[in-house]
Design an enzyme around this catalytic site. Structure first.
Site, PDB file in Angstrom:
ATOM      1  N   HIS A  62       0.811  -1.224   0.000  1.00 41.85           N
ATOM      2  CA  HIS A  62       0.000   0.000   0.000  1.00 41.85           C
ATOM      3  C   HIS A  62       0.846   1.278   0.000  1.00 41.85           C
ATOM      4  O   HIS A  62       1.205   1.818   1.040  1.00 41.85           O
ATOM      5  CB  HIS A  62      -0.913  -0.026   1.227  1.00 41.85           C
ATOM      6  N   LEU A  65       2.452   6.609  -4.944  1.00 44.75           N
ATOM      7  CA  LEU A  65       3.663   7.165  -5.572  1.00 44.75           C
ATOM      8  C   LEU A  65       3.414   8.522  -6.239  1.00 44.75           C
ATOM      9  O   LEU A  65       4.360   9.216  -6.577  1.00 44.75           O
ATOM     10  CB  LEU A  65       4.248   6.177  -6.580  1.00 44.75           C
ATOM     11  N   ASN A  96      -4.651   6.026  -7.385  1.00 45.51           N
ATOM     12  CA  ASN A  96      -5.270   7.362  -7.311  1.00 45.51           C
ATOM     13  C   ASN A  96      -4.307   8.490  -7.671  1.00 45.51           C
ATOM     14  O   ASN A  96      -4.122   9.442  -6.917  1.00 45.51           O
ATOM     15  CB  ASN A  96      -5.914   7.600  -5.935  1.00 45.51           C
ATOM     16  N   ASP A 154      -8.711   2.637  -3.748  1.00 45.26           N
ATOM     17  CA  ASP A 154      -8.190   3.273  -2.538  1.00 45.26           C
ATOM     18  C   ASP A 154      -8.279   4.794  -2.569  1.00 45.26           C
ATOM     19  O   ASP A 154      -8.021   5.451  -3.570  1.00 45.26           O
ATOM     20  CB  ASP A 154      -6.737   2.877  -2.273  1.00 45.26           C
ATOM     21  N   HIS A 234      -5.616  -0.947   5.559  1.00 45.21           N
ATOM     22  CA  HIS A 234      -5.529  -0.084   6.754  1.00 45.21           C
ATOM     23  C   HIS A 234      -6.670  -0.225   7.768  1.00 45.21           C
ATOM     24  O   HIS A 234      -7.387   0.733   8.056  1.00 45.21           O
ATOM     25  CB  HIS A 234      -5.359   1.391   6.378  1.00 45.21           C
ATOM     26  N   ASP A 307       0.550   2.497   3.773  1.00 43.31           N
ATOM     27  CA  ASP A 307      -0.294   3.584   3.246  1.00 43.31           C
ATOM     28  C   ASP A 307       0.533   4.874   3.134  1.00 43.31           C
ATOM     29  O   ASP A 307       0.058   5.961   3.500  1.00 43.31           O
ATOM     30  CB  ASP A 307      -1.547   3.822   4.103  1.00 43.31           C
ATOM     31  N   HIS A 311       2.443  14.199   0.946  1.00 44.51           N
ATOM     32  CA  HIS A 311       1.802  15.447   0.515  1.00 44.51           C
ATOM     33  C   HIS A 311       2.833  16.563   0.626  1.00 44.51           C
ATOM     34  O   HIS A 311       3.790  16.468   1.405  1.00 44.51           O
ATOM     35  CB  HIS A 311       0.596  15.770   1.406  1.00 44.51           C
TER      36      HIS A 311
HETATM   37  O1  DOR Z   1      -4.686   9.024   4.474  1.00 42.84           O
HETATM   38  C1  DOR Z   1      -4.918   8.678   3.329  1.00 42.84           C
HETATM   39  N1  DOR Z   1      -4.235   9.169   2.279  1.00 42.84           N
HETATM   40  N2  DOR Z   1      -5.877   7.786   3.122  1.00 42.84           N
HETATM   41  C2  DOR Z   1      -6.290   7.463   1.907  1.00 42.84           C
HETATM   42  O2  DOR Z   1      -7.164   6.663   1.803  1.00 42.84           O
HETATM   43  C3  DOR Z   1      -5.702   8.093   0.709  1.00 42.84           C
HETATM   44  C4  DOR Z   1      -4.364   8.594   0.984  1.00 42.84           C
HETATM   45  C5  DOR Z   1      -3.866   9.541  -0.068  1.00 42.84           C
HETATM   46  O3  DOR Z   1      -3.940   9.198  -1.263  1.00 42.84           O
HETATM   47  O4  DOR Z   1      -3.364  10.614   0.269  1.00 42.84           O
HETATM   48 ZN    ZN Z   2      -7.176   4.017   1.786  1.00 42.23          ZN
HETATM   49 ZN    ZN Z   3      -3.983   4.553   0.679  1.00 39.00          ZN
END
Ligand code: DOR
Ligand code: ZN
Ligand code: ZN
Length: 427
Positions: A62, A65, A96, A154, A234, A307, A311
Site C-alpha cells: 500500500h 507514488l 489514485n 483506494d 488499513h 499507506d 503530501h
Molecule cells: O490518508 C490517506 N491518504 N488515506 C487514503 O485513503 C488516501 C491517501 C492519499 O492518497 O493521500
Molecule cells: Zn485508503
Molecule cells: Zn492509501
C-alpha cells in the site's frame, strides 16, 4: 559480482528457519544458505550482518507514488528510493494518481517508468472504476493482462454495491485480489479525526468506527458471495479485527493489513494544529489500538503495510479541516514494527518477516517473501538494537509529513538488496 552476507540471524518464513547463517548471492539469486560459507573473499562483496536480522525483502502492498500528475508530492524515483531506505524491495502503487490508473496505457506508463528509474520492484494496482468515479468499471481485464497485481479504489470505497459485486466477480475469475479501502461515503461526511474525545476537544467533525465497520461487513459479505480474495486495507477498529476473525473461521478468503501509525498512536497523541496526525482512517482509541496489536499477534491480521501518502508541505500547512489526509510511512515502518511490536512482545521476529514480506507476497501471488536457495535475492538486513532519531531531512521521500519526526526509534535498516544488488546501505 557475488555477494556474501555473513553472520546474520537469517529469518526465513518460507521454511520457518531462524538461525545464524551465511547467504551467498550470485546472478541475482540466493545460491547458498549455510552455517559457514567458505569462499575466496577477494572476489566477493561481503556484508557482515553480525547482530542483524537478515529477512526476505519487505513488500509494501500500500503505497501512493503520486506519478503521474502529482509529482510535487512524490515521484516514482523518490518513492522507490524511500522504499529502499525503509527496507522495502517491492512496493505496490495505488491507482489514485492524476489521471487515475484505470487503463492499459496508464498502467504501462508506470511499469515502464519504474523499470527505468525505480531502485526497487514496483507493482501497480489498477482502479476498480473509470477515474475512480464509481460509475463504470475500468478495463480490469486489460490491466491484469498488462501486469496489474490487484484492483483497488483506494482513497474511497465503491459505494455502488452492484458494480462492486461485478468487479469482485471479475477479479475472482482473473485470480487477483481486491484491496479494499473501507469507508462509507455518506456516513463519513466532513469528518477529520476520530469521532470522540479529540474531535470534540478540537471542534472538528468526527469519523466514527461505524464508517469503517459497516463497509468491512459489507465487503466481507460480497467476498463470501463472489469468492474473491478480499484484502482489507488499513484496518483501524476493534470490530474490523473481530469481523476478520469471524470471516476467516467461516472460510471466506479475507486478509487484512494494519498500518504502523495505527498500531503506534492513539487519538490521545494528536497534537492540536499538527496535520501530520491527520490520515484516513484516523488514529483511533487505545482500545482499538490494543485490538489491532493483538490481532497482529494472533495472526488474525496478516500484513503490515504503510499507506505511504506523501503530501507537499504547503498542503499540510493548511488547517486540520482543510489539509489532505495522509502521512508518509516507508522510511519508518520497520523501526515502528520493532519498537512497538517486537520489543514489546507482540510479534516474534519471524512474525515480523511474515507480515512485512511472506504474507504480502502471498496476497498478490508473488514468488517472493522467502530466503530459500534458488529464490530471487531480495533481502533486507536490519539491526534490531540500533536506535536512531527520525529526521525528515534525511528522507528520500519528497514527503516530510510524518508525526514521528524527532522521535527516537529502535531498529535500523542496514542494507537493502534487490535482485542481488545493494540498493541501499546505511552509512
Ligand atoms: O490518508 C490517506 N491518504 N488515506 C487514503 O485513503 C488516501 C491517501 C492519499 O492518497 O493521500
Ligand atoms: Zn485508503
Ligand atoms: Zn492509501
Amino acid at each position: 559480482m557475488k555477494l556474501l552476507i555473513k553472520n546474520g540471524r537469517v529469518i526465513d518464513p518460507g521454511c520457518k528457519q531462524d538461525e545464524v547463517m551465511d547467504l551467498l548471492v550470485e546472478n541475482g539469486r540466493i545460491v547458498k544458505k549455510e552455517t559457514q560459507i567458505k569462499e575466496c573473499e577477494k572476489e566477493l562483496n561481503v556484508i557482515d550482518a553480525k547482530g542483524c536480522f537478515v529477512m526476505p525483502g519487505f513488500i509494501d502492498l500500500h503505497v501512493h507514488l503520486r506519478e503521474p500528475g502529482l509529482e510535487h508530492k512524490e515521484t516514482i524515483a523518490t518513492g522507490a528510493r524511500a522504499a529502499a531506505r525503509g527496507g522495502f524491495t517491492t512496493i505496490c502503487a495505488m491507482p489514485n494518481t492524476k489521471p487515475v490508473i484505470d487503463n492499459v496505457d496508464r498502467l504501462r506508463f508506470v511499469l515502464n517508468k519504474s523499470e527505468q528509474v525505480a531502485a526497487v520492484h514496483v507493482c501497480q494496482v489498477g482502479a476498480v472504476t473509470v477515474s475512480q468515479m464509481g460509475e463504470e468499471l475500468a478495463d480490469i481485464e486489460g490491466m491484469v493482462k498488462a501486469g496489474a497485481v490487484a484492483i483497488s479504489e483506494d482513497g474511497k470505497s465503491v459505494m455502488n454495491v452492484r458494480l462492486y459485486e461485478e468487479a469482485m466477480s471479475l477479479a475472482q475469475t482473473l485470480d487477483i485480489p481486491v484491496l479494499a479501502h473501507c469507508e462509507d461515503k455518506n456516513l463519513v461526511g466532513a469528518g477529520v479525526l476520530n469521532k470522540g474525545k479529540k474531535s470534540e476537544e478540537l471542534r472538528v467533525d468526527g469519523i466514527s468506527n461505524l464508517v469503517e465497520d459497516i463497509i468491512v461487513a459489507r465487503d466481507i459479505m460480497l467476498a463470501k458471495e463472489t469468492k474473491v480474495k478480499l484484502h482489507l486495507c488499513h484496518c483501524s477498529t476493534k470490530d474490523s479485527v473481530l469481523m476478520v476473525e469471524e470471516a476467516k473461521k467461516k472460510g471466506i478468503l479475507v486478509t487484512a493489513e494494519v498500518c504502523p501509525h495505527h498500531f503506534s498512536l492513539t487519538e490521545d497523541d494528536i497534537v492540536e494544529g499538527d496535520t501530520n496526525y491527520k490520515m484516513n482512517p484516523p488514529l483511533r482509541t487505545k482500545e482499538d489500538v490494543e485490538a489491532l496489536k493483538l490481532g497482529l499477534k494472533n495472526n488474525i491480521m496478516d500484513v503490515i503495510a504503510t499507506d505511504h501518502a506523501p503530501h507537499h508541505k504547503s498542503e499540510k500547512a493548511l488547517s486540520m479541516k482543510d489539509a489532505p489526509f495522509g502521512i508518509v510511512g516507508l522510511e519508518t515502518a520497520a523501526a515502528l514494527t520493532i519498537t512497538e511490536l517486537v520489543e514489546k512482545g507482540y510479534l516474534t521476529p519471524m512474525q515480523m518477516a511474515e507480515k512485512l514480506s511472506f504474507n504480502p507476497a502471498k496476497v498478490i501471488g508473488l514468488d517472493k517473501g522467502t530466503l530459500e536457495v534458488g529464490k530471487t535475492a531480495d533481502i533486507t538486513i536490519l539491526n534490531p538494537d540500533r536506535e536512531w532519531t527520525v529526521d525528515t531531512e534525511e528522507f528520500a521521500s519528497l514527503g516530510k509529513n510524518t508525526p514521528f519526526a524527532g522521535k527516537k526509534l529502535r531498529g535500523q535498516i542496514m542494507a537493502t538488496i534487490v535482485d542481488g544488488e545493494v540498493v541501499y546501505r546505511h552509512k
